[in-house]
Scaffold this active site. Structure first.
Site, PDB file in Angstrom:
ATOM      1  N   ALA A 325       0.831  -1.208   0.000  1.00  0.00           N
ATOM      2  CA  ALA A 325       0.000   0.000   0.000  1.00  0.00           C
ATOM      3  C   ALA A 325       0.865   1.258   0.000  1.00  0.00           C
ATOM      4  O   ALA A 325       1.996   1.221  -0.487  1.00  0.00           O
ATOM      5  CB  ALA A 325      -0.995  -0.028   1.162  1.00  0.00           C
ATOM      6  N   SER A 326       0.383   2.302   0.587  1.00  0.00           N
ATOM      7  CA  SER A 326       1.052   3.598   0.427  1.00  0.00           C
ATOM      8  C   SER A 326       2.393   3.683   1.152  1.00  0.00           C
ATOM      9  O   SER A 326       3.142   4.638   0.944  1.00  0.00           O
ATOM     10  CB  SER A 326       0.134   4.718   0.913  1.00  0.00           C
ATOM     11  OG  SER A 326      -0.993   4.767   0.074  1.00  0.00           O
ATOM     12  N   THR A 327       2.675   2.715   2.024  1.00  0.00           N
ATOM     13  CA  THR A 327       3.985   2.772   2.675  1.00  0.00           C
ATOM     14  C   THR A 327       5.100   2.559   1.663  1.00  0.00           C
ATOM     15  O   THR A 327       6.268   2.722   1.985  1.00  0.00           O
ATOM     16  CB  THR A 327       4.090   1.706   3.784  1.00  0.00           C
ATOM     17  OG1 THR A 327       3.914   0.427   3.196  1.00  0.00           O
ATOM     18  CG2 THR A 327       3.060   1.921   4.872  1.00  0.00           C
ATOM     19  N   ILE A 328       4.741   2.210   0.432  1.00  0.00           N
ATOM     20  CA  ILE A 328       5.723   2.028  -0.640  1.00  0.00           C
ATOM     21  C   ILE A 328       6.290   3.374  -1.088  1.00  0.00           C
ATOM     22  O   ILE A 328       7.395   3.447  -1.640  1.00  0.00           O
ATOM     23  CB  ILE A 328       5.049   1.307  -1.833  1.00  0.00           C
ATOM     24  CG1 ILE A 328       6.111   0.690  -2.758  1.00  0.00           C
ATOM     25  CG2 ILE A 328       4.151   2.256  -2.635  1.00  0.00           C
ATOM     26  CD1 ILE A 328       5.478  -0.146  -3.878  1.00  0.00           C
TER      27      ILE A 328
END
Lengths: 624, 383
Positions: A325-328
């Site tokens: 998810a957005s932690t990428i």
């Protein structure tokens, strides 16, 4: 009669007899010589063979199990130990009347019908001089009552056996695992000599991974036995060598704090000291009591655990497969800047969606209407999907795959646990092999926000942010901090540096600053508030319920198990990192608050920037 | 001119005479050399029994009482004049055979075999009587006949032997049956039966062996099979003989020391006070102890054989010669059995094994030998 007598020639008969007597004498001597030769053969020529056989007859080796190593947390708090379990046993050979004795014992110690059934069954299977358990797990009252009456029961005794015990039960099961009775499969794999007296073996977790170190070396007792197998006397004793004690890097206080921070939520918290790669806490919620498994879990208990909500037996921390998810986004920002795909001045205008050139398909931003004009710093801070769709497509899947692999995604981290899963970072090669399909540009688009095929474990999230905190100079994650042998000598496990991730210093500065901004007003994690130290973080939201491009419904209108998972990665303090945390909060939006509680717990007991004083820990370490 | 090879032994005789004469012993018809040798062997046996019984002095005491009783029987038998023995011989034989039949018909069951006759006060094995009765009856039959016996006489002797042997084998007591057959065969051998006939008989016996297989009991067949390959059944029938060989072999030259035999003290050796007592001795006293035992036995046998050659009449010669040779034969069979040379047929080691009935018979037979020797002048005067 006298006439016949005269016919007898006495002299002739005497001579005949004497000749026969001589023949007999010679035969007697030959026979005697033959017997002596036979005895010579047995007692002189084959003496060695028969001596060996005679010794084999009488001498039996009885293995003595070694004590399993004790496991401590980093501060010396015992988290796995061996405690004596007392059982009432009887040697039928020494008891005059077994049923009467059992009846009399039943009057002072409560013997259940199950105890009696098990006893009667074992009575038939054991030799009469072997001790047969009558009741296992005596409580202190039982023991006291028995000792008062012991004189009435010759041949009955209380026996102690050391059993593995996990005093902090469910709090550590995801790290420690547990031991259980050796099964037939395991018997094939272990050294039959060293395990000759061992009943328990590590089944999971640290107990399994460090089985060799924890087990120790078997001891022997050379005993003389008679033909019936009774021990006559002990000839020699080679004491067992106890297993080594383990000091884990886990901080019991932090472990419990992390668990409490998760509360009722299903999810996982992993805390790493980025300076060493030591895991300070690793929790998967819900947990379960490993003590249930030690003596063998009942079918009913096992079924209950398997069917319990949240699947307690499933170790999310190392086996959970969540979208990154957005932690990428911080990692992609690093790669985009470092590869000069974009620079800090690069801006896009976000209308709230992204379309590939020449395609009508729309990839939505999480924010309806978009974020307006966005540069990379803002894109990280507000978690702008459209920006990363654009940048992802611009640099291509090879860059995305490369940077994520550098940060440890898509492969096991190599933590000292056997059950770890590796997650997945897709690329065209993988897709052709696994799905038999070519890689589409659309795959790159959704990969750019950590969705699609991309999968990670909470441990990988924490591991990656730990390397981020170290600006690419991270360490191999591990749980074992030091071992202690039987003589008390400690052996420290040195941190193993990972291959450095080569990224320009100003790029680190920018991205870490952008992550700091995430926690500042306007950032997606502004709600976690301020602290005396600065932190750098990133939020993430993993869809559980696919909206198939439709507008995402307000999560509170969905049933809880279909609501989005939230993720949070953070390290602190920002300029001199001490901890790196990865959180997955299933079906709830609390990930950032959980991380905050964990940080508060840690920094309440550890100085930061040398200012903070440290109060005494809640769990007192054991003195050695 | 007669060939008398034992003449040079007369010097030995005269020396013992000089040593003990004129004493009470010779007047009581006791042969001092034989008696001392017997006592030495009995003493050695008691030592071994003490160890074999795990130091159970009650067992040793009971055995001492039996020996005392048996020695009394020996002395009493030695007083019986030979002409009375001669006249009793047929009745002893007939009575013994009747008792054997009685045992078969109504004998109570001991150890799965019908051997014992319960006389209320004590139980005894009628087959023991036959150990004396067969040689005596055969000698009685051959006494007045011209030796060597002719074919017809041998046939009659054969019948005399076979009847009690078959009755005893039927009990079933193979060990004693073999001893009885041996005692009878010894008489025929000493009576001068022709070598050619002896060989033919031996061949016939060998040919009869397969036939014997069919009349054997299962446990007897098992013993034979076990003898052929003891390792085939190491925990079953072969166990006895394997453990016995281990005991003897591990004893070595000087043994593990008295009371230190692990095979017997830890119960690996079965029947270690009875049939397998020699193994206990082999283990604890080693080859040396075994040689001492065999030497004592040889002293007894040589003395007995010598005494038989001094007899003046056929009856005395045949009876004493066959009794002493049967004694040796039973010793040889027992040692051969426990050392794995012969199948386990259940023959105890005479004078050493724990047990009663056979001891009395054996000592009685030495009494007979002594009486026949001591009264030899009387016999020669009478005939």
């Amino acid at each position: 009669m006298s006439k016949r007598l005269t016919l007898k020639d006495h002299q002739l008969e005497i001579a005949l007899y004497q000749r026969r007597a001589i023949v007999a004498l010679v035969l007697v001597l030959i026979l005697a010589a033959g017997l002596i030769l036979r005895l010579y053969y047995l007692q002189v020529i084959q003496h060695k063979l028969y001596t060996t056989l005679s010794e084999k007859n009488q001498v039996t080796l009885l293995p003595i199990p070694p004590n399993r190593g004790i496991i401590y947390d980093r501060n010396g708090v015992i988290i796995a130990e061996n405690t004596p379990v007392f059982s009432l046993e009887m040697i039928p050979d020494k008891v005059a009347n077994v049923p009467e004795t059992v009846k009399a014992l039943g009057k002072i110690i409560n013997l259940s019908p199950e105890d009696l059934a098990a006893f009667n069954k074992q009575l038939k299977q054991h030799r009469r001089f072997d001790s047969v358990p009558l009741k296992v797990k005596l409580d202190e009252q039982d023991i006291a009552k028995f000792y008062v009456n012991q004189f009435r029961f010759p041949g009955v005794m209380v026996k102690a056996q050391l059993i593995r015990y996990y005093p902090l039960g469910p709090n550590f099961v995801d790290v420690l695992g547990y031991v259980g009775r050796i099964n037939e499969n395991e018997v094939q794999k272990v050294d039959p000599i060293n395990y000759a007296a061992t009943n328990f073996i590590g089944k999971l977790g640290i107990e399994k991974h460090y089985e060799d170190i924890l087990h120790g070396r078997v001891g022997y007792q050379e005993v003389e036995t008679d033909a019936g197998g009774r021990i006559v006397r002990v000839l020699k004793r080679i004491p067992p060598v106890p297993g080594n004690n383990l000091y884990l890097s886990i901080d019991a206080n932090l472990q419990i704090a992390a668990q409490q921070a998760l509360g009722e939520d299903f999810g996982s918290v992993v805390v790493i000291d980025p300076n060493t790669g030591e895991i300070l806490a690793m929790v998967s919620n819900p947990g379960y009591d490993p003590n249930l498994f030690v003596q063998g879990i009942s079918q009913a208990d096992y079924q209950a655990l398997q069917n319990a909500p949240g699947k307690p037996l499933y170790n999310r921390a190392i086996r959970g497969q969540y979208p990154i998810a957005s932690t990428i986004k911080p990692y992609l920002a690093l790669e985009a800047l470092n590869s000069r795909t974009i620079d800090l001045k690069f801006k896009i205008n976000d209308p709230g969606y992204y379309s590939l050139p020449g395609s009508a398909h729309v990839y939505r931003d999480w924010k309806k209407g978009g974020h307006g004009v966005v540069d990379v710093m803002k894109a990280v801070q507000v978690s702008c999907d459209t920006f990363f769709y654009t940048v992802g497509v611009k640099m291509g899947i090879t860059h995305i795959h490369g940077i994520l692999t550098d940060f440890g995604f898509g492969k096991p981290t190599g933590i000292d646990l056997d059950e770890e899963l590796g997650g997945l970072v897709p690329d065209p090669t993988w897709k052709r092999k696994a799905k038999g399909q070519p890689w589409y540009l659309g795959d790159t688009v959704i990969s750019s926000i950590g969705q699609g095929f991309m999968l990670t474990t909470p441990l990988q999230l924490a591991n990656a942010v730990s390397q981020m905190a170290m600006r690419g100079q991270g360490y191999q994650v591990h749980l074992l901090m030091q071992t202690q042998d039987a003589k008390g000598r400690l052996t420290k496990i040195a941190p193993i540096p990972l291959t450095p991730i080569r990224i320009d210093a100003d790029v680190w500065d920018s991205v870490i600053m952008a992550m700091h901004n995430v926690t500042q007003p306007g950032g997606t994690a502004a709600a976690i508030g301020n602290a005396p130290y600065a932190f750098a973080a990133k939020t993430g939201t993993g869809q559980v319920f696919s909206t198939f491009g439709r507008d995402t419904p307000k999560s509170q209108f969905l049933p809880k198990n279909l609501r989005d998972n939230t993720m949070f990665i953070v390290f602190a303090p920002m300029d001199k990192p001490q901890i790196a945390i990865g959180v997955v909060d299933e079906n709830s939006h609390n990930a950032k608050f959980i991380a905050r509680k964990v940080m508060d717990s840690y920094f309440s007991r550890h100085p930061y920037d040398g200012i903070h004083t440290v109060p005494a820990p809640d769990l007192t370490p054991v003195e050695h | 001119m007669a060939f008398t090879p034992f003449q040079h032994l007369t010097s030995l005789r005269s020396s013992t005479r000089q040593f003990l004469q004129p004493g009470l012993i010779s007047r009581w018809h006791i042969d001092p050399f034989l008696t001392l040798s017997l006592l030495a062997l009995i003493g050695l046996g008691l030592l071994v029994l003490y160890s074999a019984s795990n130091g159970d002095s009650a067992i040793v005491l009971r055995q001492v009482m039996r020996f005392t009783m048996a020695l009394v029987v020996m002395v009493l038998v030695a007083q019986i004049p030979p002409h009375r023995m001669l006249s009793w011989a047929p009745w002893l034989y007939i009575g013994g055979v009747i008792l054997l039949v009685a045992v078969l018909v109504m004998g109570d069951i001991g150890k799965g075999a019908q051997r014992w006759l319960d006389l209320g006060i004590f139980r005894f094995q009628p087959s023991e009587i036959l150990k004396l009765a067969i040689p005596m009856f055969l000698a009685w039959y051959l006494h007045e006949r011209i030796l060597p016996p002719n074919f017809g006489q041998i046939l009659i002797c054969g019948i005399i032997i076979v009847i009690p042997v078959l009755l005893t084998a039927k009990q079933p007591d193979l060990g004693t049956a073999i001893m009885l057959a041996c005692a009878g065969a010894m008489v025929l051998f000493l009576a001068g039966i022709r070598w050619r006939l002896l060989i033919v008989m031996a061949l016939a016996a060998a040919a009869a062996l397969p036939a014997l297989w069919y009349v054997m009991h299962d446990y007897q067949r098992k013993r034979v099979l076990t003898f052929i390959n003891p390792e085939s059944d190491p925990l079953g029938a072969g166990y006895h003989i394997i453990q016995s060989k281990i005991a003897i072999g591990s004893g070595g030259v000087f043994g593990k020391g008295w009371l230190n035999g692990t095979q017997s003290h830890l119960n690996f050796l079965p029947e270690h006070t009875t049939d397998f007592i020699f193994s206990v001795m082999g283990e604890e006293l080693g080859l040396m102890g075994a040689i001492v035992l065999i030497a004592l036995v040889l002293m007894i046998v040589l003395r007995g054989l010598y005494m038989s050659t001094q007899a003046k009449d056929t009856f005395s010669r045949l009876v004493s010669g066959s009794l002493i040779l049967t004694f040796f034969f039973s010793i040889a069979v027992n040692i051969g059995m426990v050392s794995g040379l012969l199948p386990v047929v259940g023959v105890p080691l005479p004078l050493v094994s724990y047990g009663g009935t056979s001891l009395v018979t054996l000592m009685a037979s030495f009494g007979v030998i002594m009486s026949l020797h001591s009264h030899r002048k009387l016999m020669s005067k009478k005939y």
